[in-house]
Scaffold this motif. Structure first.
Motif, PDB file in Angstrom:
ATOM      1  N   SER A  41      -3.045   2.888  -8.713  1.00 36.46           N
ATOM      2  CA  SER A  41      -3.213   4.167  -7.890  1.00 36.46           C
ATOM      3  C   SER A  41      -4.616   4.873  -8.840  1.00 36.46           C
ATOM      4  N   ALA A 101      -2.948   2.423   0.053  1.00 34.00           N
ATOM      5  CA  ALA A 101      -2.716   1.273   0.115  1.00 34.00           C
ATOM      6  C   ALA A 101      -2.445   0.493  -1.312  1.00 34.00           C
ATOM      7  N   ALA A 102      -2.773   1.291  -2.303  1.00 35.41           N
ATOM      8  CA  ALA A 102      -2.430   0.750  -3.654  1.00 35.41           C
ATOM      9  C   ALA A 102      -0.992   1.189  -4.173  1.00 35.41           C
ATOM     10  N   HIS A 103      -0.310   1.845  -3.191  1.00 39.14           N
ATOM     11  CA  HIS A 103       1.027   2.258  -3.317  1.00 39.14           C
ATOM     12  C   HIS A 103       1.867   1.212  -2.847  1.00 39.14           C
ATOM     13  N   ALA A 104       2.461  -0.025  -3.643  1.00 38.55           N
ATOM     14  CA  ALA A 104       3.254  -0.969  -3.061  1.00 38.55           C
ATOM     15  C   ALA A 104       4.458  -0.959  -3.388  1.00 38.55           C
ATOM     16  N   PRO A 105       5.414  -1.001  -2.426  1.00 40.84           N
ATOM     17  CA  PRO A 105       5.167  -0.547  -1.159  1.00 40.84           C
ATOM     18  C   PRO A 105       4.836   0.693  -0.710  1.00 40.84           C
ATOM     19  N   LEU A 106       4.278   1.075   0.294  1.00 42.32           N
ATOM     20  CA  LEU A 106       3.907   2.276   0.659  1.00 42.32           C
ATOM     21  C   LEU A 106       5.074   3.278   0.736  1.00 42.32           C
ATOM     22  N   ARG A 107       5.031   4.309   0.229  1.00 42.74           N
ATOM     23  CA  ARG A 107       6.121   5.214   0.183  1.00 42.74           C
ATOM     24  C   ARG A 107       6.261   6.127   1.398  1.00 42.74           C
TER      25      ARG A 107
END
Length: 264
Positions: A41, A101-107
């Motif tokens: 992030s 999109a950098a939050h993997a997986p999307l929260r």
């Protein structure tokens, strides 16, 4: 005042003066990202705000904010960003998509942040139904109550915490004023498109019914919580949902936040 409180006070004073497009973008993106130690992030955030010379100072100030101040600060800064030209608002939303999109997986909370930002930076809410059309949540058409249940199911991913049993208990209690248990659909959180579709209908509820729904969510959260205060993630999800419904906050939820005396 503790050292942490003094640092937050000073950080809020500096953030209250943020007004230019570059600084607004940097501060807003910092407020919706994961903690600063999340490498993926942080790398995207740095790429999106480069070469703003004050970016790191803004990130540091956001990092000094308590849970009680982050959403109120975000709301005021978005109100200022709404005054920017449309291309700059669109660029901020595009940067936000790349950051999330950098939050993997999307929260789950990311999607609520995104929908709230999209609403505040340009989208017009669905037209509200006539106040005379329905004055009782329980008398809403079954199709509308199904969408209420779907939004409630999505919030169940955040409000009671990560315990599936707690999620089901909160979901059932939140809907019980409007739906008998035997008529409740299964607690199946929708995907992103399903949530957006459900919100379109729930946001169009008559003005008088939206606070009724938000209060039901909050009352159920308080009743099923083991703490005197709701966890920060639960409170933020409920505040974002209330914002999307353009509903005032019930006192129990409002008390968890520091309302800022900033001008837009």
């Amino acid at each position: 005042m503790t050292t942490a409180q003094a640092r937050e006070h000073d950080a809020l004073a500096r953030l209250s003066r943020v007004n230019g497009p570059g600084e607004l973008k940097a501060a807003v993106l910092a407020l919706v990202t994961q903690p600063a130690d999340a490498a993926a992030s942080l790398a995207v955030w740095q790429a999106e705000v480069d070469p703003l010379p004050t970016a790191q100072a803004l990130l540091d100030d956001v990092g000094r904010l308590s849970d009680a101040s982050r959403l109120p600060a975000l709301e005021v800064l978005l109100a200022r960003a709404r005054l920017l030209p449309k291309p700059e608002r669109r660029a901020m939303l595009q940067s936000t998509r790349r950051l999330m999109a950098a939050h993997a997986p999307l929260r789950p909370i990311d999607r609520l942040h995104w929908l709230m930002m999209r609403r505040r930076l340009g989208d017009h809410p669905p037209a509200a139904a006539s106040p005379a059309s329905h004055n009782d949540m329980a008398q809403l058409p079954p199709a509308t109550l199904l969408q209420v249940a779907r939004v409630t199911a999505y919030l169940s991913r955040m409000v009671p915490g990560r315990d599936p049993a707690a999620a089901l208990a909160w979901y059932a209690q939140a809907l019980s004023p409007f739906l008998p248990r035997e008529m409740m659909p299964p607690c199946q959180p929708p995907d992103g498109d399903g949530l957006a579709h459900a919100l379109d209908e729930v946001e169009a509820l008559p003005w008088m019914l939206r606070p009724v729904l938000v209060r039901a969510w909050v009352d159920a959260a308080v009743a099923t919580s083991l703490r005197a205060r709701l966890p920060a993630a639960a409170a933020d999800a409920l505040r974002l949902a209330a914002d999307l419904l353009d509903s005032p906050l019930p006192p129990e939820l409002a008390r968890q936040y520091t309302e800022l005396e900033w001008t837009c």
